[in-house]
Write a protein that holds these residues in place. Structure first.
Motif, PDB file in Angstrom:
ATOM      1  N   PHE A  12      -8.947 -35.967 -36.199  1.00 33.89           N
ATOM      2  CA  PHE A  12      -8.646 -37.075 -35.282  1.00 33.89           C
ATOM      3  C   PHE A  12      -7.785 -36.550 -34.142  1.00 33.89           C
ATOM      4  CE2 PHE A  12      -5.061 -37.193 -38.185  1.00 33.89           C
ATOM      5  CZ  PHE A  12      -3.975 -37.611 -37.436  1.00 33.89           C
ATOM      6  N   PHE A  13      -7.768 -37.304 -33.060  1.00 32.48           N
ATOM      7  CA  PHE A  13      -6.880 -36.966 -31.951  1.00 32.48           C
ATOM      8  C   PHE A  13      -5.557 -37.680 -32.181  1.00 32.48           C
ATOM      9  CE2 PHE A  13     -10.711 -36.016 -29.331  1.00 32.48           C
ATOM     10  CZ  PHE A  13     -10.316 -34.766 -28.885  1.00 32.48           C
ATOM     11  N   GLN A  14      -4.522 -36.897 -32.221  1.00 31.84           N
ATOM     12  CA  GLN A  14      -3.211 -37.488 -32.436  1.00 31.84           C
ATOM     13  C   GLN A  14      -2.617 -37.874 -31.080  1.00 31.84           C
ATOM     14  OE1 GLN A  14      -1.056 -35.238 -35.255  1.00 31.84           O
ATOM     15  NE2 GLN A  14       0.875 -36.186 -34.700  1.00 31.84           N
ATOM     16  N   GLU A  15      -2.245 -39.143 -30.944  1.00 31.30           N
ATOM     17  CA  GLU A  15      -1.637 -39.585 -29.688  1.00 31.30           C
ATOM     18  C   GLU A  15      -0.140 -39.332 -29.794  1.00 31.30           C
ATOM     19  OE1 GLU A  15      -2.736 -43.676 -29.562  1.00 31.30           O
ATOM     20  OE2 GLU A  15      -4.779 -43.233 -28.913  1.00 31.30           O
ATOM     21  N   THR A  16       0.415 -38.566 -28.869  1.00 29.91           N
ATOM     22  CA  THR A  16       1.864 -38.318 -28.945  1.00 29.91           C
ATOM     23  C   THR A  16       2.586 -39.560 -28.458  1.00 29.91           C
ATOM     24  OG1 THR A  16       2.137 -37.467 -26.730  1.00 29.91           O
ATOM     25  CG2 THR A  16       1.486 -35.891 -28.419  1.00 29.91           C
ATOM     26  N   SER A  17       3.887 -39.607 -28.768  1.00 32.99           N
ATOM     27  CA  SER A  17       4.650 -40.826 -28.480  1.00 32.99           C
ATOM     28  C   SER A  17       4.675 -41.146 -26.998  1.00 32.99           C
ATOM     29  CB  SER A  17       6.062 -40.680 -29.012  1.00 32.99           C
ATOM     30  OG  SER A  17       6.618 -39.475 -28.558  1.00 32.99           O
ATOM     31  N   GLY A  18       4.539 -40.155 -26.144  1.00 30.90           N
ATOM     32  CA  GLY A  18       4.556 -40.419 -24.706  1.00 30.90           C
ATOM     33  C   GLY A  18       5.892 -40.949 -24.232  1.00 30.90           C
ATOM     34  N   THR A  19       6.945 -40.681 -25.016  1.00 27.09           N
ATOM     35  CA  THR A  19       8.250 -41.252 -24.682  1.00 27.09           C
ATOM     36  C   THR A  19       8.797 -40.670 -23.391  1.00 27.09           C
ATOM     37  OG1 THR A  19       8.585 -41.285 -27.044  1.00 27.09           O
ATOM     38  CG2 THR A  19      10.465 -41.796 -25.701  1.00 27.09           C
ATOM     39  N   THR A  20       8.579 -39.391 -23.168  1.00 25.84           N
ATOM     40  CA  THR A  20       9.137 -38.815 -21.944  1.00 25.84           C
ATOM     41  C   THR A  20       8.041 -38.468 -20.932  1.00 25.84           C
ATOM     42  OG1 THR A  20       9.142 -36.661 -23.013  1.00 25.84           O
ATOM     43  CG2 THR A  20      11.219 -37.868 -23.003  1.00 25.84           C
ATOM     44  N   LYS A  51       8.572 -53.323 -25.065  1.00 26.37           N
ATOM     45  CA  LYS A  51       7.793 -53.158 -23.826  1.00 26.37           C
ATOM     46  C   LYS A  51       7.098 -51.791 -23.813  1.00 26.37           C
ATOM     47  CE  LYS A  51       9.374 -55.395 -19.569  1.00 26.37           C
ATOM     48  NZ  LYS A  51       8.095 -55.792 -19.162  1.00 26.37           N
ATOM     49  N   ILE A  52       7.856 -50.756 -24.180  1.00 26.95           N
ATOM     50  CA  ILE A  52       7.284 -49.401 -24.144  1.00 26.95           C
ATOM     51  C   ILE A  52       6.179 -49.277 -25.190  1.00 26.95           C
ATOM     52  CG2 ILE A  52       7.773 -46.935 -24.450  1.00 26.95           C
ATOM     53  CD1 ILE A  52      10.608 -47.491 -23.393  1.00 26.95           C
ATOM     54  N   ILE A  53       6.434 -49.824 -26.382  1.00 28.65           N
ATOM     55  CA  ILE A  53       5.416 -49.738 -27.441  1.00 28.65           C
ATOM     56  C   ILE A  53       4.156 -50.502 -27.028  1.00 28.65           C
ATOM     57  CG2 ILE A  53       4.885 -50.441 -29.831  1.00 28.65           C
ATOM     58  CD1 ILE A  53       7.747 -49.657 -30.549  1.00 28.65           C
ATOM     59  N   SER A  54       4.357 -51.661 -26.352  1.00 29.78           N
ATOM     60  CA  SER A  54       3.172 -52.449 -25.953  1.00 29.78           C
ATOM     61  C   SER A  54       2.340 -51.719 -24.897  1.00 29.78           C
ATOM     62  CB  SER A  54       3.595 -53.823 -25.431  1.00 29.78           C
ATOM     63  OG  SER A  54       4.177 -53.646 -24.159  1.00 29.78           O
ATOM     64  N   GLN A  55       2.950 -50.739 -24.236  1.00 25.47           N
ATOM     65  CA  GLN A  55       2.178 -49.967 -23.254  1.00 25.47           C
ATOM     66  C   GLN A  55       1.462 -48.783 -23.918  1.00 25.47           C
ATOM     67  OE1 GLN A  55       5.119 -48.974 -20.270  1.00 25.47           O
ATOM     68  NE2 GLN A  55       5.164 -51.054 -19.454  1.00 25.47           N
ATOM     69  N   GLU A  78       9.171 -49.856 -13.289  1.00 25.83           N
ATOM     70  CA  GLU A  78       9.022 -51.207 -13.840  1.00 25.83           C
ATOM     71  C   GLU A  78      10.057 -51.409 -14.968  1.00 25.83           C
ATOM     72  OE1 GLU A  78       5.134 -51.892 -15.515  1.00 25.83           O
ATOM     73  OE2 GLU A  78       6.041 -53.531 -16.687  1.00 25.83           O
ATOM     74  N   LEU A  79      10.242 -50.361 -15.794  1.00 25.27           N
ATOM     75  CA  LEU A  79      11.206 -50.466 -16.896  1.00 25.27           C
ATOM     76  C   LEU A  79      12.636 -50.493 -16.368  1.00 25.27           C
ATOM     77  CD1 LEU A  79       9.521 -48.055 -19.493  1.00 25.27           C
ATOM     78  CD2 LEU A  79       9.377 -50.545 -19.395  1.00 25.27           C
ATOM     79  N   VAL A  80      12.871 -49.721 -15.293  1.00 24.26           N
ATOM     80  CA  VAL A  80      14.212 -49.723 -14.689  1.00 24.26           C
ATOM     81  C   VAL A  80      14.508 -51.127 -14.155  1.00 24.26           C
ATOM     82  CG1 VAL A  80      15.638 -48.796 -12.815  1.00 24.26           C
ATOM     83  CG2 VAL A  80      14.130 -47.257 -14.119  1.00 24.26           C
TER      84      VAL A  80
END
Ligand code: AMP
Length: 588
Positions: free
Chosen positions: A118-126, A556-560, A577-579
């Motif tokens: 499977f393709f692992q989606e990274t958290s994309g946090t940064t 908000k971040i998780i919903s994106q 937008e988050l700022v």
């Protein structure tokens, strides 16, 4: 007739006995393979350089016939030096088109000799979320590392309390989402979702090791899943541990418990799950079939909750020996808060890994500062000295040549198609375990505050906040924070967003905070001091946000497209937008 009932009873008892023996054997076997994985890791650290050279050779040999392997002429590479000469350092951008193409066409052999699980989606946090191919071979490296961590836990934390192997159950905090698929049909999802939903052994592992039924792990809304996990864990008389990816996961579940305990004890009393929770009716029915009214248990728990939440874990789970979750890096802040609930229960941060590769295991839990021994057989490692991180193609250093007390960026070549890949993680070498370095996690490169070369790290910011918050009185605690570089002023300045508890009715002394914050930062980072003196950075703005703003920011971040179990609060916010969401939630 009597005879046949008797016979069927005997048969049933025999089946149960056999099942019990099978379960115990499975648990012993798991424990043995954990011990063997740890032993083999320890052995690998003795021959770290040899193990690394062999691993690189094996990787190149494995992938030599792929389109990528042909492009870089893997067949001709016969030494580490040659590899470094012929293959540049890379980042995700270098694989983007290839991975998109594989996702669309399914033609994995462009990059890999083995199919993609499977393709692992990274958290994309940064940054933007990435798709990292996960193969069986890569999974195996993770599995061996998890096993090593489990063996360490058995050695350090499971000796004191006498719970038999078949009664050793833990609260595992995880929730998974259904896997999506790429246009060519390859599953994609978070590491936790893929790992759990694709595992053939999951049901058995859960039945034997965890307090929740397997179904709870399939509830996609993590708050609902945590609620159910808590409910079942509270009904488990012998709960011996809590485990989760990150300290923030454990903390959030305990905060749910603190907020919703009255409902939870009602549920326990009635043997039902709060009807307000959105749970698929089939799952609800299945879960409720495993509950029965327990008014006495409910009363006992209620009495404990009414005493308050400080040290609650020890009081409601008297057999608990440890909590396992990552407490380093951006989790540092939550560790302190976790201690409030955990009291004297040890918190063990066992591993350092990423979707791309496993990096290290904490083999010495009693060290003052948590650190991880690099696992020489999980990836081929190189390190970029901190002074050269800004360069596009700096020289790298091998695993066994790191200098103690120096910082480096981690670079990995993995068994699943990433070559000389810059992780963006900055670590400090704090010693050696045999010939393998012991690393403290420092920060993510993407979270450095850098206006004019000062490079202030999240560790420095957190230290400055922790010191400064004291001016508002001892009982004021930091709930969460992030930063942003404010581009609307000249000179540019940092904006520091803070949520504190208890919150303020009216704005407190922000100037005093600002001054103390700078004073601490001057001490920690002389380049920041120089930049301030040269007026190339203006005084930072301190912004206090309202209660629960960071919980909302996380949602908000998780919903994106982020994932709860992998979520790490960004310490440098770049998304405008988050700022502006934070700005609209400031105390006035
Ligand atoms: P992900 O690929 O989304 O699971 O994120 C992996 C990243 O999480 C790593 O590259 C690190 O930045 C961070 N991380 C993982 N383990 C640790 C740890 N033990 N301490 C600090 N940060 C960690």
């Amino acid at each position: 007739m009597k005879h046949s009932i008797l016979n069927s009873n005997i048969l049933q008892q025999a089946r149960q006995k056999i099942q019990k023996i099978q379960n115990i054997s499975f648990l012993y076997l798991s424990q043995m393979s954990a011990k063997m994985s740890l032993k083999s890791l320890q052995k690998d650290t003795i021959n770290a350089e040899k193990v690394q050279t062999k691993l690189l050779k094996d990787i190149l040999q494995l992938q030599k016939d792929t389109e990528y392997g042909n492009k870089y002429n893997f067949v001709k590479i016969n030494s580490v030096e040659k590899f470094q000469e012929l293959h540049p350092l890379t980042s995700y951008e270098d694989y983007y088109n290839l991975i998109e193409d594989i996702a669309n066409t399914g033609n994995y052999s462009r990059l890999l000799a083995e199919p993609i699980l499977f393709f692992q989606e990274t958290s994309g946090t940064t940054g933007k979320a990435k798709l990292i191919p996960r193969t069986q071979r890569l999974s195996l490296t993770f599995q061996k590392s998890f096993q090593s961590v489990n063996a360490i836990i058995t050695n350090y934390y499971c000796q004191t309390k006498s719970i038999s192997i078949e009664n050793n159950r833990g609260l595992a905090l995880a929730s998974t989402q259904p896997l999506k698929t790429t246009p060519s049909g390859i599953p994609r999802g978070t590491g936790t979702s893929g790992g759990i939903r694709q595992s053939k052994l999951f049901q058995k592992v859960v039945d034997l090791n965890f307090s929740s039924p397997a179904t709870v792990f399939f509830i996609p809304n993590y708050k609902t899943a945590y609620y159910c996990h808590l409910l079942f864990a509270l009904l488990e008389p012998n709960l011996t541990y809590i485990t989760a990816n990150f300290a923030s996961n454990v903390l959030e579940s305990l905060q749910i418990l603190e907020r919703e305990w009255t409902q939870i004890v009602d549920d326990i009393s009635a043997g039902k799950i709060n009807s307000e929770l959105e749970i698929d009716s089939v799952i609800r029915e299945e879960l409720e079939s495993g509950l029965k009214p327990s008014p006495e248990k409910s009363q006992k728990l209620k009495a404990e909750f009414e005493k308050g939440f400080e040290g609650i874990i020890n009081r409601i789970w008297t057999h608990l020996s440890y909590i396992q979750c990552v407490t380093t890096g951006s989790m540092e802040l939550y560790k302190e808060k976790l201690k409030f609930y955990a009291g004297s229960i040890p918190i063990y941060s066992g591993g350092y890994g990423a979707s791309e590769a496993w990096i290290g295991c904490n083999l010495e839990p009693h060290r003052d500062a948590t650190a991880y021994v690099v696992n020489p057989n999980s990836a081929f490692f190189e390190f970029i000295p901190s002074a050269e991180i800004e360069l596009a193609q700096p020289q790298t250093i091998r695993l066994t040549s790191l200098e103690i007390n120096e910082s480096y960026e981690v670079v990995v070549t993995t068994v699943a198609g990433l070559y000389r890949y810059r992780m963006g993680d900055i670590v400090k070498c704090v010693g050696y375990y045999n010939r393998s370095p012991i690393l403290e996690f420092s920060h993510r490169q993407g979270s450095l505050l850098n206006i004019s070369g000062e490079k202030v790290s999240e560790t420095e910011i957190l230290e400055a906040i922790t010191q400064s918050i004291k001016i508002w009185g001892g009982d004021r605690k930091l709930v969460d924070y992030t930063t942003n570089i404010n581009l609307s002023f000249y000179p540019l300045r940092y904006s520091i967003y803070l949520e504190v508890s208890p919150t303020f009715e009216t704005l407190p002394d922000l100037i005093g905070f600002q001054n103390k914050f700078e004073e601490v930062l001057y001490d920690l980072n002389v380049l920041y001091l120089n930049s301030r003196q040269a007026d190339s950075i203006a005084i930072p703005e301190i912004k206090l946000v309202k209660t629960d703003t960071f919980i909302k920011l996380k949602s908000k971040i998780i919903s994106q497209g982020g994932s709860e179990t992998q979520f790490k609060m960004p310490r440098l916010l770049k998304n405008l937008e988050l700022v502006s969401f934070l700005d609209s939630n400031c105390l006035e």
